[in-house]
Design a protein around this motif. Structure first.
Motif, PDB file in Angstrom:
ATOM      1  N   PRO A 145      47.597  83.251  44.701  1.00 11.69           N
ATOM      2  CA  PRO A 145      46.171  83.118  44.404  1.00 11.69           C
ATOM      3  C   PRO A 145      45.862  81.847  43.613  1.00 11.69           C
ATOM      4  O   PRO A 145      46.635  81.453  42.760  1.00 11.69           O
ATOM      5  CB  PRO A 145      45.901  84.352  43.528  1.00 11.69           C
ATOM      6  CG  PRO A 145      47.203  84.627  42.859  1.00 11.69           C
ATOM      7  CD  PRO A 145      48.270  84.244  43.852  1.00 11.69           C
ATOM      8  N   CYS A 146      44.715  81.248  43.931  1.00 10.93           N
ATOM      9  CA  CYS A 146      44.363  79.990  43.265  1.00 10.93           C
ATOM     10  C   CYS A 146      43.850  80.244  41.855  1.00 10.93           C
ATOM     11  O   CYS A 146      43.952  79.386  40.989  1.00 10.93           O
ATOM     12  CB  CYS A 146      43.327  79.239  44.088  1.00 10.93           C
ATOM     13  SG  CYS A 146      41.688  80.007  44.085  1.00 10.93           S
ATOM     14  N   ASP A 160      36.546  84.801  44.987  1.00 10.34           N
ATOM     15  CA  ASP A 160      37.257  86.056  45.227  1.00 10.34           C
ATOM     16  C   ASP A 160      38.276  86.344  44.122  1.00 10.34           C
ATOM     17  O   ASP A 160      38.407  87.471  43.665  1.00 10.34           O
ATOM     18  CB  ASP A 160      37.944  86.013  46.591  1.00 10.34           C
ATOM     19  CG  ASP A 160      36.927  86.011  47.721  1.00 10.34           C
ATOM     20  OD1 ASP A 160      36.507  87.104  48.120  1.00 10.34           O
ATOM     21  OD2 ASP A 160      36.514  84.911  48.156  1.00 10.34           O
ATOM     22  N   CYS A 161      39.009  85.301  43.732  1.00 11.42           N
ATOM     23  CA  CYS A 161      39.978  85.474  42.636  1.00 11.42           C
ATOM     24  C   CYS A 161      39.278  85.929  41.359  1.00 11.42           C
ATOM     25  O   CYS A 161      39.728  86.845  40.684  1.00 11.42           O
ATOM     26  CB  CYS A 161      40.719  84.166  42.354  1.00 11.42           C
ATOM     27  SG  CYS A 161      42.115  83.878  43.457  1.00 11.42           S
ATOM     28  N   ARG A 162      38.198  85.247  41.055  1.00  8.52           N
ATOM     29  CA  ARG A 162      37.514  85.558  39.792  1.00  8.52           C
ATOM     30  C   ARG A 162      36.987  86.991  39.792  1.00  8.52           C
ATOM     31  O   ARG A 162      37.111  87.715  38.817  1.00  8.52           O
ATOM     32  CB  ARG A 162      36.401  84.545  39.508  1.00  8.52           C
ATOM     33  CG  ARG A 162      36.966  83.239  38.922  1.00  8.52           C
ATOM     34  CD  ARG A 162      35.880  82.254  38.565  1.00  8.52           C
ATOM     35  NE  ARG A 162      35.366  81.600  39.775  1.00  8.52           N
ATOM     36  CZ  ARG A 162      34.086  81.562  40.128  1.00  8.52           C
ATOM     37  NH1 ARG A 162      33.172  82.113  39.364  1.00  8.52           N
ATOM     38  NH2 ARG A 162      33.720  80.967  41.234  1.00  8.52           N
ATOM     39  N   ARG A 163      36.448  87.383  40.952  1.00  2.00           N
ATOM     40  CA  ARG A 163      35.942  88.762  41.007  1.00  2.00           C
ATOM     41  C   ARG A 163      37.083  89.777  41.004  1.00  2.00           C
ATOM     42  O   ARG A 163      36.970  90.855  40.440  1.00  2.00           O
ATOM     43  CB  ARG A 163      35.054  88.945  42.243  1.00  2.00           C
ATOM     44  CG  ARG A 163      33.704  88.249  42.070  1.00  2.00           C
ATOM     45  CD  ARG A 163      32.752  88.628  43.165  1.00  2.00           C
ATOM     46  NE  ARG A 163      33.288  88.225  44.464  1.00  2.00           N
ATOM     47  CZ  ARG A 163      32.770  88.616  45.630  1.00  2.00           C
ATOM     48  NH1 ARG A 163      31.728  89.411  45.652  1.00  2.00           N
ATOM     49  NH2 ARG A 163      33.292  88.200  46.765  1.00  2.00           N
ATOM     50  N   GLN A 173      45.784  89.852  44.463  1.00  2.00           N
ATOM     51  CA  GLN A 173      44.840  88.743  44.324  1.00  2.00           C
ATOM     52  C   GLN A 173      45.091  87.689  45.398  1.00  2.00           C
ATOM     53  O   GLN A 173      44.145  87.107  45.946  1.00  2.00           O
ATOM     54  CB  GLN A 173      45.000  88.129  42.925  1.00  2.00           C
ATOM     55  CG  GLN A 173      43.879  87.186  42.537  1.00  2.00           C
ATOM     56  CD  GLN A 173      44.112  86.592  41.160  1.00  2.00           C
ATOM     57  OE1 GLN A 173      44.715  87.228  40.302  1.00  2.00           O
ATOM     58  NE2 GLN A 173      43.644  85.374  40.955  1.00  2.00           N
ATOM     59  N   GLY A 174      46.376  87.494  45.733  1.00  2.00           N
ATOM     60  CA  GLY A 174      46.734  86.556  46.798  1.00  2.00           C
ATOM     61  C   GLY A 174      46.126  86.973  48.130  1.00  2.00           C
ATOM     62  O   GLY A 174      45.746  86.126  48.952  1.00  2.00           O
ATOM     63  N   LEU A 175      46.019  88.267  48.350  1.00  2.00           N
ATOM     64  CA  LEU A 175      45.435  88.763  49.595  1.00  2.00           C
ATOM     65  C   LEU A 175      43.919  88.574  49.639  1.00  2.00           C
ATOM     66  O   LEU A 175      43.312  88.461  50.694  1.00  2.00           O
ATOM     67  CB  LEU A 175      45.751  90.256  49.764  1.00  2.00           C
ATOM     68  CG  LEU A 175      47.212  90.576  50.113  1.00  2.00           C
ATOM     69  CD1 LEU A 175      47.508  92.042  49.837  1.00  2.00           C
ATOM     70  CD2 LEU A 175      47.496  90.233  51.572  1.00  2.00           C
ATOM     71  N   MET A 176      43.309  88.545  48.469  1.00  2.00           N
ATOM     72  CA  MET A 176      41.850  88.395  48.413  1.00  2.00           C
ATOM     73  C   MET A 176      41.435  86.923  48.375  1.00  2.00           C
ATOM     74  O   MET A 176      40.335  86.575  48.781  1.00  2.00           O
ATOM     75  CB  MET A 176      41.275  89.053  47.142  1.00  2.00           C
ATOM     76  CG  MET A 176      41.769  90.433  46.833  1.00  2.00           C
ATOM     77  SD  MET A 176      40.854  91.852  47.392  1.00  2.00           S
ATOM     78  CE  MET A 176      39.955  91.510  48.757  1.00  2.00           C
TER      79      MET A 176
END
Ligand SMILES: [Zn+2]
Length: 301
Positions: A35-36, A41-44, A24-27
């Motif tokens: 990751p925030c 992007d995180c939510r998806r 998730q951190g990468l996205m």
């Protein structure tokens, strides 16, 4: 971040959680620490709907990850990243891949584009082909300390006495602790061990303990395992120089000297051997109680 990372370690230790957070951190394209958890992007990613995050897994009703799942992934990777950012492939319990699927993955690892990251998790590294392992950065997650497990359990509102017991017996795995917490039969067995084996302070206490244990033939193996856990916990508490870690044991047991605990542990091993040799439960549990009563009588003098 390596292009291929393999996280291994005990079941329930947090490998998947760590792999998901890394992926998730990468996205993530949010501000600050990643990751925030709130950006699109995180939510998806969390909803598993991000077009550039791939999760090869067993087909419905199957246990293994077959080559078809890998081919689908390769097909997706052969196209440009849909969102123009990083792409991640997360394979949980990678040991479920068939040998063919592993070979297929191997080729992909060799040819992957720079913006593509692979994250694999598995309990046992040895269940994966050595050629896969050699292409990954292997990270072995260490068991948690008892204190950390206990704190994590307390945060989840598990009662303090249970949190203490669980942290002691889960072998550093929070997942296992949570599983044990849900398992009522474990707590019943533990209660039986305490009211049976750990209740005798002298020969006079034998009949009551025999009564508690007499109908427990079918759970004999489990009772012996739990008794071993309890004796080992007392040994650790003694070795660390105090009854600190043993404060939920009866007073009698907090005074037990290490030699006595070792002899009781040996008696547990002997009982296990007897059980494998088809000695009846009544005879072997009484023999074990006898040893415990003898030792307890000695250390109370
Ligand atoms: Zn984010």
């Amino acid at each position: 971040m390596a292009h291929a990372t393999l996280l291994s370690g005990e079941a329930g230790i947090g490998k998947k959680t760590a792999a998901r957070l890394l992926a998730q951190g990468l996205m993530c394209r949010g501000e600050g620490d990643k990751p925030c958890g709130v950006c699109r992007d995180c939510r998806r990613f969390m909803a598993r709907t991000h077009p550039d995050a791939l999760f090869p897994a067993p087909a419905p009703k199957e246990k293994t990850i077959k080559i078809d799942a890998l081919r689908e992934m390769i097909d997706a990777l052969s196209r440009h990243a849909l969102e123009g950012g990083n792409r991640v492939v997360l394979i949980e319990n990678a040991e479920r891949m068939t040998p063919q699927a592993q070979n297929c993955l191997l080729k992909t690892l060799e040819e992957a584009a720079d913006d593509t990251y692979f994250l694999l998790t598995c309990d046992q590294e040895s269940a994966l082909l050595p050629t896969i392992r050699s292409r990954c950065r292997c990270v072995r997650l260490q068991p948690w300390s008892e204190k950390r497990v206990e704190d994590a359990l307390l945060q989840r509102h598990i009662p303090p006495d249970r949190a203490k017991a669980l942290s002691r017996y889960c072998e550093g795995s929070l997942g296992r602790a949570l599983q044990m917490q849900e398992d009522e039969s474990y707590w019943q067995a533990r209660d039986t061990v305490r009211r049976g084996f750990l209740s005798v302070s002298s020969a006079a206490g034998m009949p009551a303990a025999v009564q508690v244990l007499k109908d427990q033939k079918d759970s004999g193996d489990r009772l012996l395992d739990i008794l071993e856990q309890e004796v080992r916990a007392l040994m650790r508490a003694g070795a660390s120089g105090g009854s600190d870690g043993a404060d939920d044991f009866p007073d009698l047991w907090r005074d037990a000297p290490p030699q006595a605990l070792r002899r009781i542990l040996e008696a547990v091993f002997a009982a296990r051997r007897q059980r494998n040799a088809n000695v009846g439960w009544a005879a072997l549990s009484e023999g074990l109680l006898q040893t415990i009563a003898e030792e307890a009588t000695k250390w109370q003098v």
